[in-house]
Write an enzyme that holds these catalytic residues in place. Structure first.
Site, short mmCIF file in Angstrom:
data_model
loop_
_atom_site.label_atom_id
_atom_site.label_comp_id
_atom_site.label_asym_id
_atom_site.label_seq_id
_atom_site.Cartn_x
_atom_site.Cartn_y
_atom_site.Cartn_z
N ASN A 121 9.01 -6.74 4.17
CA ASN A 121 8.87 -5.55 3.34
C ASN A 121 10.06 -4.62 3.61
O ASN A 121 10.58 -4.57 4.72
CB ASN A 121 7.55 -4.86 3.69
CG ASN A 121 7.37 -3.49 3.07
OD1 ASN A 121 7.07 -2.52 3.75
ND2 ASN A 121 7.56 -3.38 1.77
N PRO A 174 0.85 -1.20 0.00
CA PRO A 174 0.00 0.00 0.00
C PRO A 174 0.88 1.25 0.00
O PRO A 174 1.80 1.35 0.81
CB PRO A 174 -0.79 -0.13 1.32
CG PRO A 174 0.04 -1.00 2.19
CD PRO A 174 0.78 -1.92 1.28
N GLN A 220 -6.33 -1.52 2.99
CA GLN A 220 -5.60 -1.13 4.19
C GLN A 220 -6.34 -0.01 4.90
O GLN A 220 -6.68 1.01 4.29
CB GLN A 220 -4.18 -0.67 3.90
CG GLN A 220 -3.42 -0.45 5.22
CD GLN A 220 -2.00 0.05 5.05
OE1 GLN A 220 -1.80 1.17 4.60
NE2 GLN A 220 -1.02 -0.76 5.43
N LYS A 246 0.20 -4.64 9.32
CA LYS A 246 1.47 -4.22 8.74
C LYS A 246 2.14 -3.27 9.72
O LYS A 246 1.56 -2.27 10.13
CB LYS A 246 1.27 -3.52 7.38
CG LYS A 246 2.58 -3.17 6.67
CD LYS A 246 2.32 -2.64 5.26
CE LYS A 246 3.63 -2.51 4.47
NZ LYS A 246 4.53 -1.47 5.01
N CYS A 265 2.81 3.51 9.35
CA CYS A 265 3.02 4.84 8.78
C CYS A 265 3.57 5.80 9.84
O CYS A 265 3.00 5.92 10.92
CB CYS A 265 1.71 5.37 8.21
SG CYS A 265 1.86 7.02 7.47
#
Length: 346
Positions: free
Chosen positions: A220, A26, A79, A148, A109
């Site tokens: 990731n 994303p 997401q 995530k 984030c």
């Protein structure tokens, strides 16, 4: 609108959450529905993720604008950003109604804007709250709910704290953890700097898989090649790529054969892909979508190829002009073919 999922005609719930050995990350402003459709022309098996959508945008905003997609995009995950268990449960339920195959909670984030709303990486400091959110989301739906996150934040970057975070959330029954192998520095670095400055520590993610063999661990961060993917897959269950796919999307054309052992689904050439994209582009133009909103996502298709720079330049200079239509895209493609022919003649 043609080919758009409507709130009064919601699709059958997807029962295929996909094989997550390869995922497209994303990315805000990048992984919108136009880019995802384009990705699916390159790989039939990769799992695609939407941009992060906040619970407030769905509950108090335009739900259809945020959640509509083309069924061709499946397997597709939404997401979400948020930290209110009730709001997350409601949005997860709506996502299932829309036919999404998975809902992923953003705990990675690092931007100031989301921190102020208790969204993203700051939630790693509150594992019990994340667990409450995940549990509430899972209770609302039958589709998978995943997380995530980073390997740590600020000075809370010990393996013990990361292990504790995963252990706490896993006790809810959550089985899939997508781990960005960098910590986030929440004070002092911008989101862009947080994608590059904190070092990648892949062995920390491998260690999580060793300690939680029953969980699906997806890695990731900084992965750039098929060879990289295969190396990581010898340690974890899946890989997730972001910027590399966006900047060099042709890498996706190798995924079905190299990672899924499905050679029959790979495209023959970049030109085949772009020609297959024409119909979608025209349908979007018919719905008054500006050409530039679509073509900005495909500038990297001819990366490293003769005429690739001319392709990018032509689209960058012309796709945003009033009245730009499919002929502009075809003219950009012609730049590639013309350059390739000239090089052959030389």
């Amino acid at each position: 609108m043609k080919n758009a999922v409507k709130t009064d005609q919601k699709p059958v719930i997807s029962t295929n959450s996909g094989d997550r050995r390869f995922c497209v990350a994303p990315m805000m402003d990048w992984t919108d529905r136009h880019f995802r459709y384009f990705c699916r022309l390159l790989s039939k098996h990769s799992v695609l993720y939407t941009e992060m959508v906040t619970t407030g945008a769905i509950i108090h905003g335009d739900e259809e604008r945020h959640l509509k997609y083309d069924p061709f995009e499946h397997p597709l995950a939404l997401q979400l950003g948020g930290s209110d268990p009730k709001a997350l449960a409601e949005c997860t339920r709506r996502a299932e109604d829309w036919g999404y195959a998975e809902v992923n909670l953003n705990v990675g984030c690092p931007s100031d804007r989301v921190q102020n709303n208790m969204i993203g990486a700051c939630l790693m400091a509150h594992p019990e709250l994340v667990a409450e959110c995940i549990d509430s989301m899972q209770q609302a739906v039958n589709i998978p709910v995943t997380v995530k996150h980073r390997i740590g934040i600020d000075d809370r970057d010990s393996y013990e704290e990361l292990h504790g975070f995963v252990d706490t959330v896993a006790k809810t029954g959550c089985k899939t953890f997508i781990v960005h192998a960098r910590k986030a520095i929440l004070q002092g670095l911008s989101p862009k700097e947080n994608r590059d400055i904190p070092p990648l520590i892949y062995p920390t993610v491998y260690r999580l898989k060793d300690d939680f063999p029953e969980l699906e661990i997806i890695i990731n961060g900084g992965i750039k090649s098929i060879a990289d993917c295969k190396e990581h897959l010898s340690h974890v269950d899946g890989v997730m790529l972001g910027r590399e796919v966006y900047q060099n999307p042709w890498i996706l054309a190798q995924i079905d054969q190299e990672l899924y052992q499905q050679p029959d689904s790979i495209p023959d050439s970049r030109h085949d892909v772009i020609e297959a994209f024409y119909d979608y582009v025209q349908r979007q133009l018919d719905q008054d979508v500006y050409l530039g909103y679509i073509t900005r996502h495909i500038l990297g298709l001819f990366h490293g190829q003769p005429g690739g720079r001319k392709f990018r330049r032509y689209l960058s200079e012309n796709a945003h002009k009033p009245g730009a239509d499919l002929d502009v895209l075809k003219a950009a493609v012609a730049q590639v073919a013309r350059t390739a022919k000239l090089e052959e003649e030389v």
